[in-house]
Design an enzyme around this catalytic site. Structure first.
Site, PDB file in Angstrom:
ATOM      1  CB  SER A 305      12.021 -18.055 -51.514  1.00  0.00           C
ATOM      2  OG  SER A 305      11.812 -16.949 -50.652  1.00  0.00           O
ATOM      3  CE  LYS A 306      18.830 -17.173 -51.018  1.00  0.00           C
ATOM      4  NZ  LYS A 306      20.220 -17.447 -51.425  1.00  0.00           N
ATOM      5  NE  ARG A 307      17.185 -13.084 -49.483  1.00  0.00           N
ATOM      6  CZ  ARG A 307      18.416 -13.327 -49.057  1.00  0.00           C
ATOM      7  NH1 ARG A 307      18.634 -13.625 -47.794  1.00  0.00           N
ATOM      8  NH2 ARG A 307      19.440 -13.271 -49.875  1.00  0.00           N
TER       9      ARG A 307
END
Length: 551
Positions: A305-307
């Site tokens: 995920s982007k995090r």
RNA sequence: GGUCCGUUCGUCUAGGGGUUAGGACACGUCCCUUUCACGGAUGAAACACGGGUUCGAUUCCCGUACGGACUACCA
């Protein structure tokens, strides 16, 4: 089954006819009955050129997984001389993020995945932005109601939420729709009245229970769904926009898409998509599906995920993204100093293999080697170490002059003033030691500015007062030593060393520290040559002064 | 919970009924080099488990376990 015939029948349908006839008379395209064997690899010799699309949603930066999907689509198209289309799926007005579209386009250009058609690239099958196709979807959705494959539903999101709260596992499907507020329960006339009165409504797909839906996935083989397990998906939202499900089927049909290559997260809803193709009467031209394995977190649990970028200290986006907040801003591979060729190579091998031991692939080589059969089935962990290895390989393989051109902006950003000749020499010196571009100006900063600090441990270990005369003499000799080249310098230093009864181990580390401040780095005399006579002497003097002051 | 997908070294993967289960990253050792890196050599390291089928299963089938995705008027 009809699915297998998809690409064959597809190409014989005149879609120009489809498009124009649809405006005059609703929708349903004349079917062809061309029947041939289902090609195992999704492609056969008789087939016309494939048309594939990359269809991201402009909700923010383009994730690296999305980029890989684009890559595979691109490679497939190129391999078979087909067409690669960029379609922007911006049907969720609430999630639209300004700048995302430009980001997507820039990222594709950076990696060399330039679409043949699409937003920003022209083409005969537009518009390629779904928000510009709103009317089209509405007409198709209403036609589906007319033909009995869909219905109006008036239940508000709040009402449905309430149902979900009170009833375990509530879904809007054949078991529950009779108790809800829709055109099936209210009747056509009453429903039409409410629609005409401007009451908010959605259009839902009417899924009939009791049948099996077979999908022949190019990667996963046969996948079967029971229609009774499927919900009545919303096709047209209350704001008049289509959902993904409707829009992607209508567009793929209208744009003559032959192969849908997308992430595995779409596999569960593919059954609905098949139903839609059937409902529209497009079964014979339905594209073939290939559901890509997901890219997983480095630790394995869940998809990347982007995090995760911030969490694991690595980029998960192609380019920097500046969001509203720091939390919503991300570093890109480009800005982290990766070469696009390396990113492409890395991504290509994350879920696909060439069938042999080759690791390094140019885009051209990938186009040649790529096949859908060689795409893996299981999720692949994102391995940043491997990404760095690829980058290092590409940096090493690059012609020094070309590499210098890529380093130049970083040098300029640091405010260093160099000429092309010097830059190339400096880059050449560091080339084998760099994994990312910033290494040249960070690790190798001393090639562009004076040494900032001397490694204290090394100085203490290697320096002693007896070395001062040696250094002094060396500096003296250096002033008019000719030629100022690696081998002669080395010979000369050795000679002085011997005269003074010193060993290389006494001398070399000190010279290294004097020149670059650290025990690591390129060969000493090579470094001296690149720095030049004046700078070399300067650094030796500075160092000598430094150690004398230390005493 | 339900539906669907998946499972070979730590990671990416090749292979496929009989193999010393191959390669790459990372890691260890050695060589090269009085540094670092590159390069070379070498080592450790895997077929999730249980049943079948079979003369023989890591490979085929079925279960189980585990992992993942989906389950919105998001894509």
């Amino acid at each position: 089954m009809a699915r297998c015939l998809a690409n064959n029948g597809h190409f014989f349908v005149s879609d120009a006819t489809t498009l124009t006839s649809y405006h005059k008379t609703p929708i349903f395209v004349p079917q062809t009955n061309a029947k041939t064997e289902c090609p195992a690899n999704g492609i056969d010799n008789n087939m016309m050129k494939p048309r594939v699309r990359f269809a991201p949603s402009p909700t923010g930066a383009l994730h690296i997984g999305g980029l890989r999907t684009a890559l595979y689509n691109y490679l497939f198209a190129r391999k078979h001389g087909g067409t690669f289309i960029l379609r922007i799926e911006d049907t969720d007005q609430g999630r639209y993020v300004p700048g995302a579209e430009d980001y997507i386009i820039e990222a594709l250009k950076w990696t060399g995945l330039v679409p043949d058609e699409g937003v920003g690239f022209g083409g005969q099958n537009g518009p390629y932005r779904q928000s510009d196709r709103k009317d089209t979807y509405q007409q198709y959705a209403h036609a589906l109601v007319q033909s009995g494959h869909a219905y109006y539903a008036f239940d508000t999101p709040e009402a449905l939420d309430a149902q979900r709260q009170s009833i375990d596992n509530f879904t809007y499907n054949h078991t529950t729709r009779d108790g809800l507020s829709n055109s099936l329960t209210l009747g056509d006339a009453a429903s039409q009245q409410r629609v005409d009165a401007g009451e908010p409504f959605v259009i839902r797909l009417k899924v009939l229970p009791g049948r099996e839906i077979h999908i022949q996935d190019l990667i996963r083989g046969s996948v079967v769904f029971q229609s009774s397990e499927l919900d009545d998906k919303v096709l047209l939202k209350a704001d008049g926009m289509p959902t993904y499900h409707l829009a992607n089927i209508v567009d793929d049909h209208l744009m003559n898409i032959t192969h849908v290559i997308r992430g595995e997260e779409w596999l569960p809803s593919t059954a609905h998509h098949v139903l839609l193709y059937e409902g529209f009467g497009w079964s014979d031209t339905m594209p073939q599906f290939a559901h890509l394995p997901l890219i997983m977190k480095p630790v394995g649990n869940g998809k990347l995920s982007k995090r995760d970028g911030a969490k694991f200290g690595m980029p998960v986006f192609p380019l920097n993204w500046k969001g509203e907040t720091d939390e919503d801003s991300f570093e890109g591979f480009r800005e982290a100093g990766f070469l696009p060729e390396a990113v492409v190579n890395f991504l290509a091998l994350l879920g696909w293999h060439p069938g042999n031991d080759q690791e390094i692939f140019s885009m051209e080589a990938l186009m040649e080697a790529f096949t859908i059969e060689n795409i893996g089935k299981s999720g692949a962990r994102f391995d940043f170490e491997k990404a760095k290895w690829f980058n290092q390989k590409y940096i090493q393989a690059l012609d020094t002059e070309a590499l210098a051109a890529r380093v130049r902006p970083l040098v300029a950003a640091k405010g260093y003033r160099t000429n092309a000749e010097y830059l190339e020499k400096a880059v050449g010196l560091m080339q084998e030691r760099a994994t990312v571009l910033p290494d040249f100006v960070e690790t190798g900063y001393y090639l562009f500015e004076p040494v900032k600090s001397y490694e204290a441990d090394a100085v203490q270990k290697k320096w002693n007062a007896a070395m001062a005369p040696f250094m002094a003499e060396l500096i003296q000799v250096l002033h008019d030593f000719e030629p100022f080249l690696t081998l002669p310098l080395e010979e000369m230093v050795k000679k002085i060393m011997q005269e003074k009864g010193l060993k290389p181990g006494d001398v070399m580390p000190l010279l290294r520290i004097a020149l670059v401040g650290t025990m690591k780095g390129p060969a000493v005399f090579d470094t001296a040559v690149v720095l030049g006579r004046d700078e070399t002497i300067q650094r030796l003097q500075t160092f000598l002064q430094y150690v004398v002051d230390l005493q």
